[in-house]
Each structure stands twice: as structure tokens, then as C-alpha cells.
Design a protein around this motif. Structure first.
Motif, short mmCIF file in Angstrom:
data_model
loop_
_atom_site.label_atom_id
_atom_site.label_comp_id
_atom_site.label_asym_id
_atom_site.label_seq_id
_atom_site.Cartn_x
_atom_site.Cartn_y
_atom_site.Cartn_z
N PHE A 1 3.54 -11.61 11.69
CA PHE A 1 4.39 -11.51 10.49
C PHE A 1 3.63 -11.95 9.24
N THR A 2 2.86 -13.01 9.37
CA THR A 2 2.11 -13.51 8.22
C THR A 2 1.08 -12.46 7.78
N ALA A 3 0.39 -11.85 8.73
CA ALA A 3 -0.58 -10.80 8.41
C ALA A 3 0.12 -9.59 7.77
N SER A 4 1.27 -9.23 8.30
CA SER A 4 2.03 -8.12 7.72
C SER A 4 2.47 -8.44 6.30
N LEU A 5 2.88 -9.66 6.07
CA LEU A 5 3.24 -10.10 4.73
C LEU A 5 2.06 -9.97 3.78
N LEU A 6 0.88 -10.34 4.26
CA LEU A 6 -0.32 -10.20 3.43
C LEU A 6 -0.59 -8.74 3.08
N ILE A 7 -0.42 -7.86 4.05
CA ILE A 7 -0.64 -6.42 3.81
C ILE A 7 0.33 -5.92 2.74
N ILE A 8 1.60 -6.33 2.85
CA ILE A 8 2.59 -5.92 1.85
C ILE A 8 2.18 -6.41 0.46
N VAL A 9 1.77 -7.68 0.38
CA VAL A 9 1.38 -8.24 -0.91
C VAL A 9 0.14 -7.54 -1.46
N ILE A 10 -0.86 -7.31 -0.59
CA ILE A 10 -2.11 -6.69 -1.04
C ILE A 10 -1.85 -5.28 -1.58
N PHE A 11 -1.24 -4.45 -0.77
CA PHE A 11 -1.06 -3.06 -1.17
C PHE A 11 -0.05 -2.89 -2.30
N SER A 12 1.10 -3.51 -2.15
CA SER A 12 2.14 -3.36 -3.19
C SER A 12 1.70 -4.01 -4.49
N GLY A 13 1.12 -5.19 -4.39
CA GLY A 13 0.66 -5.86 -5.60
C GLY A 13 -0.41 -5.07 -6.30
N LEU B 1 -8.63 -7.98 -13.39
CA LEU B 1 -8.94 -9.35 -12.99
C LEU B 1 -8.17 -9.75 -11.73
N LEU B 2 -7.10 -9.01 -11.42
CA LEU B 2 -6.35 -9.28 -10.19
C LEU B 2 -7.05 -8.75 -8.94
N ALA B 3 -7.92 -7.77 -9.09
CA ALA B 3 -8.57 -7.16 -7.92
C ALA B 3 -9.28 -8.18 -7.03
N PRO B 4 -10.03 -9.14 -7.58
CA PRO B 4 -10.65 -10.14 -6.69
C PRO B 4 -9.63 -10.99 -5.91
N PHE B 5 -8.46 -11.19 -6.48
CA PHE B 5 -7.41 -11.92 -5.76
C PHE B 5 -6.99 -11.15 -4.52
N TYR B 6 -6.81 -9.84 -4.68
CA TYR B 6 -6.43 -9.02 -3.53
C TYR B 6 -7.56 -8.93 -2.51
N ALA B 7 -8.80 -8.90 -2.98
CA ALA B 7 -9.94 -8.93 -2.07
C ALA B 7 -9.97 -10.24 -1.28
N ALA B 8 -9.66 -11.35 -1.95
CA ALA B 8 -9.62 -12.65 -1.26
C ALA B 8 -8.54 -12.66 -0.18
N LEU B 9 -7.41 -12.01 -0.46
CA LEU B 9 -6.36 -11.95 0.54
C LEU B 9 -6.79 -11.15 1.76
N THR B 10 -7.64 -10.14 1.57
CA THR B 10 -8.12 -9.39 2.74
C THR B 10 -9.02 -10.27 3.61
N SER C 1 10.55 -5.38 -7.70
CA SER C 1 11.81 -5.89 -7.14
C SER C 1 11.81 -5.76 -5.62
N GLY C 2 11.41 -4.60 -5.13
CA GLY C 2 11.33 -4.39 -3.69
C GLY C 2 10.30 -5.30 -3.04
N LEU C 3 9.20 -5.53 -3.74
CA LEU C 3 8.16 -6.43 -3.23
C LEU C 3 8.71 -7.83 -3.07
N LYS C 4 9.45 -8.31 -4.06
CA LYS C 4 10.05 -9.65 -3.97
C LYS C 4 10.96 -9.75 -2.76
N LEU C 5 11.79 -8.73 -2.53
CA LEU C 5 12.72 -8.78 -1.42
C LEU C 5 11.99 -8.72 -0.07
#
Length: 185
Positions: free
Chosen positions: A84-96, A34-43, A122-126
Motif C-alpha cells: 500500500f505504501t509503494a502504491s501510495l508513492l506511485i499515485i503521488v509520483i505520477f499524479s503529482g 524544481l519539483l522534478a527532483p522531488f519526484y525522482a527522490a520518491l522513486t 482534489s482526486g489526488l488528495k482523496l
């Protein structure tokens, strides 16, 4: 002998409880999708940021000859902020996705980034808080470069908010370090 309960549970149907438990656990495990659509929305939001960065780039380029040095720096900082914001999104999308949904098969990708697949929660949070601090610092720097358009109160709020992010990041890092030390023992 276990207490069979009011309806003979689990005494009458000992295998039924295990079967129901396994079925429920499979259901919960499948719910991670159910999280997959959230990551798709972030893309999709990456595309929105791309439009904004192209608009900002057009603005910076079209005003190159008439803008002051600080206006040019503000334009460049806006581009860095969007990056930076786009890079942050990439980190969240892939790591999440990798941490909560499914692992990527990166055997076919020779340019696979080394950090992908190695960042735990933990690394994702940091990384998130570090990116937020960097974005906040850029916003603060932009405000200081355009100080004549901000009141002292506005600048104080911006510094205060930035410091909250910095202290939050330090506390998260400290908590993770203490937690990691506790787990090693």
C-alpha cells in the motif's frame, strides 16, 4: 490617463511593464521543474521499500513451518502495508508530476493505467487520505493481532490516531463535494 508615478511608470515605458510581467510569469512557470527532483527522490524510496518487502518476504517464508497463525498473518499484513505504501508513492509520483510539472505522453504505452492523467489535485488528495487510512487500518489490525505486546494506552492512541485519519478523510471528501457543487452553480 493613468498616474505615471514617481518615475513615469507606466506612462514612459508602456511596453516594458508587459514585457517584465510576461518574463516573470514565464520564470514562475518554469520553476515547476524544481519539483522534478522531488519526484525522482520518491522513486528511489520505491527501491528502499522493495528491499524491505523482500526482507519481510524472506522472514515470512523462512519461518513458515515454525510460526503461529497470527505470526503468519502479521507477516502478510506487513507485506500488504508495504505494498500500500509503494502504491501510495506511485499515485503521488505520477499524479503529482502530471498535475504540477508536465503531462506524460502515454501514446506508446498500451498498458497505461486509466486513472493516470485523470486525477486532479482534489482526486489526488482523496486517494492519498484513502491510502493513509488503509495503511493506518493495517497497522491497527497488526496491533490487535499482537495485543499482548501493547498496553491499553498504546492501543487507545492507535485507535485515536486512526480515527483522526478517518475523520480527516471524510471531511476532505465532504469539502470537495461541497466545493464541486458550488462550482457547478
Amino acid at each position: 490617463m493613468p498616474n505615471p508615478g514617481r518615475f513615469g511608470w507606466p506612462g514612459r515605458w508602456p511596453g516594458l511593464r508587459d514585457m517584465l510581467e510576461r518574463g516573470f510569469e514565464r520564470f514562475l512557470f518554469a520553476c515547476r521543474w524544481l519539483l522534478a527532483p522531488f519526484y525522482a527522490a520518491l522513486t528511489v524510496t520505491l527501491l528502499v521499500l522493495l528491499v524491505r518487502v523482500l526482507m519481510e518476504l524472506g522472514h515470512v517464508v523462512s519461518h513458515t513451518l515454525e510460526s503461529t497463525e497470527s505470526q503468519t498473518i502479521l507477516g502478510v499484513l506487513a507485506l500488504v502495508d508495504l505494498t500500500f505504501t509503494a502504491s501510495l508513492l506511485i499515485i503521488v509520483i505520477f499524479s503529482g508530476y502530471e498535475n504540477f510539472v508536465s503531462k506524460f505522453d502515454h501514446t506508446d504505452h498500451k498498458d497505461w493505467p486509466t486513472w493516470m492523467g485523470t486525477i486532479d489535485f482534489s482526486g489526488l488528495k482523496l486517494k492519498l487520505i484513502s491510502s493513509i487510512v488503509a495503511i493506518s487500518a493495517i497497522q491497527l489490525l497488526k496491533s490487535f493481532l499482537d495485543v499482548k505486546n501493547y498496553s491499553d494506552r498504546d492501543l487507545a492512541w492507535l485507535v485515536g490516531i486512526h480515527m483522526v485519519f478517518v475523520v480527516s478523510g471524510l471531511l476532505m471528501a465532504l469539502t470537495d463535494r461541497l466545493s464541486a457543487g458550488h462550482h457547478e452553480k
